[in-house]
Design a protein around this motif. Structure first.
Motif, PDB file in Angstrom:
ATOM      1  N   LEU A 145      -4.026 -11.332  -8.561  1.00 10.20           N
ATOM      2  CA  LEU A 145      -4.499 -10.147  -9.277  1.00 10.20           C
ATOM      3  C   LEU A 145      -5.829 -10.406  -9.973  1.00 10.20           C
TER       4      LEU A 145
ATOM      5  N   VAL B  64      -4.805   4.416 -11.390  1.00 11.48           N
ATOM      6  CA  VAL B  64      -4.712   2.962 -11.589  1.00 11.48           C
ATOM      7  C   VAL B  64      -3.810   2.373 -10.508  1.00 11.48           C
ATOM      8  N   PRO B  65      -4.289   1.422  -9.710  1.00  8.23           N
ATOM      9  CA  PRO B  65      -3.433   0.822  -8.678  1.00  8.23           C
ATOM     10  C   PRO B  65      -2.327  -0.018  -9.299  1.00  8.23           C
TER      11      PRO B  65
ATOM     12  N   THR C  19      -8.568   1.683  -5.602  1.00  7.88           N
ATOM     13  CA  THR C  19      -9.248   0.412  -5.865  1.00  7.88           C
ATOM     14  C   THR C  19      -9.570   0.328  -7.338  1.00  7.88           C
ATOM     15  N   ALA C  20      -9.417  -0.868  -7.889  1.00  8.35           N
ATOM     16  CA  ALA C  20      -9.676  -1.053  -9.309  1.00  8.35           C
ATOM     17  C   ALA C  20     -11.153  -1.336  -9.547  1.00  8.35           C
TER      18      ALA C  20
ATOM     19  N   LEU D 201      -9.288  -8.331  -9.302  1.00  7.90           N
ATOM     20  CA  LEU D 201     -10.054  -7.726 -10.397  1.00  7.90           C
ATOM     21  C   LEU D 201     -11.495  -8.219 -10.417  1.00  7.90           C
TER      22      LEU D 201
ATOM     23  N   HIS E 144       0.610  -4.182 -13.237  1.00  7.48           N
ATOM     24  CA  HIS E 144       1.565  -4.997 -12.474  1.00  7.48           C
ATOM     25  C   HIS E 144       2.940  -4.881 -13.104  1.00  7.48           C
TER      26      HIS E 144
ATOM     27  N   ARG F 192      -5.775  -2.426 -13.473  1.00  3.63           N
ATOM     28  CA  ARG F 192      -4.606  -2.653 -12.620  1.00  3.63           C
ATOM     29  C   ARG F 192      -3.357  -2.764 -13.483  1.00  3.63           C
TER      30      ARG F 192
ATOM     31  N   LEU G 135      -5.958  -5.945 -17.238  1.00  2.00           N
ATOM     32  CA  LEU G 135      -4.716  -5.995 -16.470  1.00  2.00           C
ATOM     33  C   LEU G 135      -3.564  -5.766 -17.433  1.00  2.00           C
TER      34      LEU G 135
ATOM     35  N   SER H 194       0.841  -2.906  -8.654  1.00  2.81           N
ATOM     36  CA  SER H 194       1.452  -3.957  -7.843  1.00  2.81           C
ATOM     37  C   SER H 194       2.829  -4.266  -8.403  1.00  2.81           C
TER      38      SER H 194
ATOM     39  N   ASP I 223       1.138   0.244  -4.744  1.00  2.00           N
ATOM     40  CA  ASP I 223       0.019  -0.035  -3.845  1.00  2.00           C
ATOM     41  C   ASP I 223       0.079  -1.424  -3.225  1.00  2.00           C
TER      42      ASP I 223
END
Length: 304
Positions: free
Chosen positions: A269, A166-167, A2-3, A273, A139, A137, A9, A169, A194
């Motif tokens: 996203l 760090v998650p 979890t962030a 956040l 991405h 996060r 980002l 995506s 994730d």
């Protein structure tokens, strides 16, 4: 994973020049088709970053690769929308260009002709672990998976993010390119991600299942959280092999569907956040997607 709300980002992906040609009805092969044509900044990764900043993320960083021909122009465009551009300038390749053919008589549906240019050369040499300093996060644009350097960069970035907790995506990005890559290879390459944000077509392609809900559920057996974007039918949120939420779309009058999925992803996203749960974040994504289809091009408006 979890962030921590409030962190930055980091988006890694493509920065592209879009040539949007809006026409009505079928193209006329061998002769002229009247169209309204505009050249605008685009690229899936860049669009996601811009929409996330538009939705209020305090710091959005974008790692991308462009040619010298358009580096200054793209830097200015990203900065104007609140994104911190971290652009490598390729000494050999030109900035990627996409011709977007938009049929205004078919709900703004679009077809792409893609020359990814310098974006195809974004690779591990452009990466530094310091890029993750202060990042909540990461991405990754799925377009990275369609080139050798990009695939190597995805592996490097994933390993770095996992080491820091760090998650990550990822958006598959293109059903056409995904078909060429192959579903099995794609799923192997995204092991450790994730959150997966496929379109309806991409989810079905990756699983071989015709029903989007079944496809999203199946994907969520491999990836912790799957959010399947369904355009005018909203979004599906799946985890642990089950669909947890069906989020309705927001009514809109489409002008150009280019970048609608990117808008969804950026807003999704941003909401995560800010502390939203996945269903709430998907609802925010649907609002942004509706706003995007009513504009020409894939970016949000500049703030007045």
């Amino acid at each position: 994973m979890t962030a921590v709300p409030g962190g930055a980002l980091l988006v890694v992906g493509d920065v592209i020049t879009d040539v949007v040609a809006r026409h009505r009805g079928p193209l006329a092969p061998g002769t002229d088709t009247a169209a309204v044509i505009r050249t605008v900044p685009g690229g899936a990764g860049a669009n996601v970053a811009c929409w996330a900043a538009h939705q209020g993320v305090r710091e959005v960083r974008l790692l991308g690769r462009v040619g010298a021909d358009a580096a200054d122009r793209h830097t200015r465009a990203l900065t104007a929308l609140g994104v911190r551009p971290l652009l490598s300038v390729d000494p050999e390749a030109a900035t990627g260009t996409v011709i977007c053919l938009v049929d205004t008589g078919a709900a703004g549906e679009r077809t792409f002709l893609t020359d990814s240019g310098a974006a195809l050369r974004l690779g591990p040499g452009d990466w530094s672990d310091a890029l993750l300093d202060g990042v909540a996060r990461l991405h990754l644009s799925g377009y990275l998976l369609f080139s050798g350097p990009g695939r190597a960069l995805v592996a490097t970035a994933l390993a770095s993010a996992r080491a820091r907790g760090v998650p990550v995506s990822l958006d598959p990005a293109s059903a056409g390119f995904l078909t060429d890559l192959g579903a099995a290879r794609f799923l192997d390459l995204v092991r450790g991600v994730d959150v997966l944000l496929p379109s309806r077509d991409e989810a079905c392609l990756l699983t071989g299942l015709p029903d989007p809900a079944a496809a999203a559920a199946e994907l969520s057996r491999r990836i912790p959280l799957v959010v399947a974007k369904q355009g005018a039918e909203g979004a599906l949120v799946a985890s642990g092999g089950s669909v947890l939420a069906r989020v309705p779309a927001v009514p809109a009058t489409p002008r150009d569907t280019t970048g609608a999925g990117d808008a969804f992803t950026g807003a999704f996203l941003a909401a995560l956040l800010a502390g939203a749960d996945p269903a709430e974040a998907a609802a925010a994504g649907c609002v942004a997607g509706a706003a995007a289809v009513e504009r020409v091009g894939g970016r949000p408006p500049e703030r007045g």
